[in-house]
Design a protein around this motif. Structure first.
Motif, PDB file in Angstrom:
ATOM      1  N   UNK A   8      14.618 -13.717  12.500  1.00 58.14           N
ATOM      2  CA  UNK A   8      15.231 -12.403  12.642  1.00 58.14           C
ATOM      3  C   UNK A   8      14.151 -11.340  12.607  1.00 58.14           C
ATOM      4  N   UNK A   9      14.321 -10.328  13.480  1.00 62.16           N
ATOM      5  CA  UNK A   9      13.329  -9.264  13.569  1.00 62.16           C
ATOM      6  C   UNK A   9      13.877  -7.984  12.953  1.00 62.16           C
ATOM      7  N   UNK A  10      13.027  -7.321  12.182  1.00 68.33           N
ATOM      8  CA  UNK A  10      13.405  -6.105  11.463  1.00 68.33           C
ATOM      9  C   UNK A  10      12.398  -5.001  11.752  1.00 68.33           C
ATOM     10  N   UNK A  11      12.817  -3.778  11.493  1.00 69.02           N
ATOM     11  CA  UNK A  11      11.945  -2.611  11.563  1.00 69.02           C
ATOM     12  C   UNK A  11      11.952  -1.956  10.189  1.00 69.02           C
ATOM     13  N   UNK A  12      10.766  -1.583   9.706  1.00 71.00           N
ATOM     14  CA  UNK A  12      10.651  -0.848   8.453  1.00 71.00           C
ATOM     15  C   UNK A  12       9.919   0.450   8.763  1.00 71.00           C
ATOM     16  N   UNK A  13      10.613   1.578   8.628  1.00 69.53           N
ATOM     17  CA  UNK A  13      10.039   2.894   8.880  1.00 69.53           C
ATOM     18  C   UNK A  13       9.731   3.564   7.547  1.00 69.53           C
ATOM     19  N   UNK A  14       8.605   4.277   7.516  1.00 69.65           N
ATOM     20  CA  UNK A  14       8.211   4.927   6.265  1.00 69.65           C
ATOM     21  C   UNK A  14       7.393   6.178   6.553  1.00 69.65           C
ATOM     22  N   UNK A  15       7.190   6.946   5.502  1.00 75.72           N
ATOM     23  CA  UNK A  15       6.323   8.116   5.550  1.00 75.72           C
ATOM     24  C   UNK A  15       5.508   8.129   4.260  1.00 75.72           C
ATOM     25  N   UNK A  16       4.253   8.559   4.379  1.00 71.09           N
ATOM     26  CA  UNK A  16       3.350   8.566   3.226  1.00 71.09           C
ATOM     27  C   UNK A  16       2.761   9.956   3.032  1.00 71.09           C
ATOM     28  N   UNK A  17       2.583  10.315   1.779  1.00 71.94           N
ATOM     29  CA  UNK A  17       1.914  11.563   1.432  1.00 71.94           C
ATOM     30  C   UNK A  17       1.106  11.322   0.161  1.00 71.94           C
ATOM     31  N   UNK A  18      -0.169  11.658   0.245  1.00 69.14           N
ATOM     32  CA  UNK A  18      -1.076  11.474  -0.888  1.00 69.14           C
ATOM     33  C   UNK A  18      -1.018  10.052  -1.451  1.00 69.14           C
ATOM     34  N   UNK A  51      19.484  -6.263  -0.977  1.00 72.14           N
ATOM     35  CA  UNK A  51      19.269  -7.711  -1.031  1.00 72.14           C
ATOM     36  C   UNK A  51      17.802  -7.976  -1.342  1.00 72.14           C
ATOM     37  N   UNK A  52      17.520  -9.175  -1.826  1.00 74.95           N
ATOM     38  CA  UNK A  52      16.133  -9.543  -2.114  1.00 74.95           C
ATOM     39  C   UNK A  52      15.282  -9.502  -0.851  1.00 74.95           C
ATOM     40  N   UNK A  53      15.856  -9.916   0.284  1.00 66.87           N
ATOM     41  CA  UNK A  53      15.097  -9.929   1.538  1.00 66.87           C
ATOM     42  C   UNK A  53      14.679  -8.523   1.949  1.00 66.87           C
ATOM     43  N   UNK A  54      15.594  -7.565   1.871  1.00 68.54           N
ATOM     44  CA  UNK A  54      15.266  -6.193   2.263  1.00 68.54           C
ATOM     45  C   UNK A  54      14.307  -5.568   1.250  1.00 68.54           C
ATOM     46  N   UNK A  55      14.538  -5.801  -0.015  1.00 65.65           N
ATOM     47  CA  UNK A  55      13.607  -5.284  -1.036  1.00 65.65           C
ATOM     48  C   UNK A  55      12.207  -5.866  -0.831  1.00 65.65           C
ATOM     49  N   UNK A  56      12.138  -7.116  -0.421  1.00 65.25           N
ATOM     50  CA  UNK A  56      10.851  -7.745  -0.140  1.00 65.25           C
ATOM     51  C   UNK A  56      10.145  -7.098   1.039  1.00 65.25           C
ATOM     52  N   UNK A  57      10.892  -6.720   2.073  1.00 64.10           N
ATOM     53  CA  UNK A  57      10.286  -6.039   3.216  1.00 64.10           C
ATOM     54  C   UNK A  57       9.788  -4.649   2.842  1.00 64.10           C
ATOM     55  N   UNK A  58      10.518  -3.950   1.982  1.00 63.28           N
ATOM     56  CA  UNK A  58      10.082  -2.630   1.506  1.00 63.28           C
ATOM     57  C   UNK A  58       8.768  -2.775   0.736  1.00 63.28           C
TER      58      UNK A  58
END
Length: 85
Positions: A8-18, A51-58
């Motif tokens: 299964x393919x997922x996308x994880x989008x994020x933003x970073x500051x400092x 879920x553990x899977x999503x938390x793992x991707x984060x």
């Protein structure tokens, strides 16, 4: 050229500051077989971080951002979850 991974393919989008990374969305691709092609993109489903899977991707996304030295800005990762992880 890259290795083909099946799963299964997922996308994880994020933003970073400092150097602090905030994951803004985790999506699951909806891919189907059409006209002999096995991976046609039909859409995406927004996932809750419950879920553990999503938390793992984060967690994985945050570690990757640290590893490549991202301190400020947006990031988009595509993650393939194979049967072995």
């Amino acid at each position: 050229l890259q290795e083909f991974l099946e799963g299964k393919e997922y996308v994880v989008d994020s933003v970073s500051r400092d150097g602090r990374h905030k994951v803004t969305a985790v999506w699951e691709y909806d891919k189907r077989s059409v006209n002999g092609q096995f991976n046609v993109y039909f859409g995406m489903k927004l996932l809750a971080v419950d879920t553990d899977a999503v938390r793992g991707m984060v967690d994985y996304q945050r570690r990757v951002l640290d590893a490549v030295g991202i301190v400020n800005g947006p990031a988009h990762a595509e993650v393939m979850m194979t049967p072995t992880g």
